[in-house]
Design an enzyme around this catalytic site. Structure first.
Site, short mmCIF file in Angstrom:
data_model
loop_
_atom_site.label_atom_id
_atom_site.label_comp_id
_atom_site.label_asym_id
_atom_site.label_seq_id
_atom_site.Cartn_x
_atom_site.Cartn_y
_atom_site.Cartn_z
N GLU A 112 -19.58 13.02 9.52
CA GLU A 112 -19.35 12.04 8.45
C GLU A 112 -18.18 11.12 8.80
O GLU A 112 -18.21 9.93 8.47
CB GLU A 112 -19.08 12.78 7.13
CG GLU A 112 -20.30 13.54 6.63
CD GLU A 112 -20.01 14.41 5.42
OE1 GLU A 112 -20.95 14.68 4.66
OE2 GLU A 112 -18.85 14.83 5.24
N GLU A 132 -23.90 22.36 7.12
CA GLU A 132 -23.50 22.78 5.78
C GLU A 132 -24.55 23.62 5.07
O GLU A 132 -24.23 24.53 4.30
CB GLU A 132 -23.16 21.55 4.92
CG GLU A 132 -21.82 20.91 5.22
CD GLU A 132 -21.88 19.87 6.33
OE1 GLU A 132 -20.93 19.08 6.44
OE2 GLU A 132 -22.87 19.86 7.09
#
Length: 261
Positions: A112, A132
């Site tokens: 990210e 994740e």
């Protein structure tokens, strides 16, 4: 005195930012706040035109959120400082180009962080993932950004399965701009940064604001705002010395001299 996990250096109009938190360059809240201050200062410094971000060492770019720090009390919804996680994901009015030089493992919040850059160069051994899902949480910023950057089905596969991809596949899907041998990566990234630093900073600012704001507009609404000079950066550009200099330089068949004003 504890050494800072964020190293910075300046070369001309380029700011180089290196994340240096052994063993893996993970980002905790304190590091995120430091990064936010670094990028806020970069944004507000008229002498700085381009930023280059990378990780220290040869194995890790950034694996994202520091889970060990989280286990010791860092809250996942804590105060990440100016610009949100990593200092640039939510930095307002960040109208200067940022290059990411991904020198190794780039996953989770680290991916990210890289996605917050405008141009991504990768070492040939770099690897990318959003793991994740395997720890029962959501890759929030990547869920917003990734399906807009690469084919939807590939983005969803990465989000839903946590699958790793190598640098070659990342380039094939358009996740990174270029792949280089590890030993050449920083030289190529600095070459790119130098090229951008020699360009027209007011045009870069206008481009970044237009691209960012137009994402939530119809084509015609965005065009209307541009032609009516309703973007602040466009209004500054159209009234600038640099705008006139670009036209003069073209007519005189010479390289323009950009002043950023």
């Amino acid at each position: 005195m504890t050494e800072s996990p964020v190293k910075t250096s300046r070369s001309g109009h380029v700011l180089e930012v290196t994340l240096d938190r052994p063993k893996a360059n993970a980002i905790d809240i304190a590091t995120s706040r430091i990064l936010g201050e670094v990028f806020r200062d970069f944004r507000d410094d008229p002498d700085m035109r381009v930023a280059l971000i990378t990780g220290a060492g040869e194995k890790f770019f950034c694996p994202g959120w520091d889970l060990k720090a989280a286990a010791d009390g860092d809250a996942v919804d804590g105060d990440y400082g100016p610009g949100g996680f990593g200092g640039i994901q939510e930095m307002r009015a960040m109208n200067k180009p940022i290059i990411a030089a991904v020198n190794g493992i780039c996953c989770g919040g680290g991916l990210e962080w890289a996605l917050s850059a405008d141009i991504i160069l990768a070492a040939d051994h770099a690897q990318f993932a959003l793991p994740e899902i395997r720890s029962g949480t959501v890759a929030d910023a990547a869920s917003v950004k990734l399906p807009k950057r690469i084919p939807y089905h590939i983005a969803m596969e990465m989000l839903l399965t946590g699958r790793w991809i190598d640098a070659e596949e990342a380039a094939r899907w358009g996740l990174v701009n270029q792949v280089h041998p590890a030993g050449d990566l920083m030289a190529k990234a600095r070459e790119m940064a130098g090229h951008l630093a020699s360009g027209p900073p007011l045009v870069y600012a206008a481009l970044k604001e237009i691209v960012r704001e137009a994402e939530a507009m119809t084509f015609q609404d965005a065009m209307n705002r541009i032609t009516r000079r309703q973007f602040e950066t466009v209004d500054v550009l159209y009234a600038s010395e640099d705008q006139a200099e670009g036209a003069r330089a073209f007519a005189e068949k010479r390289d323009p001299v950009w002043k950023g004003k």
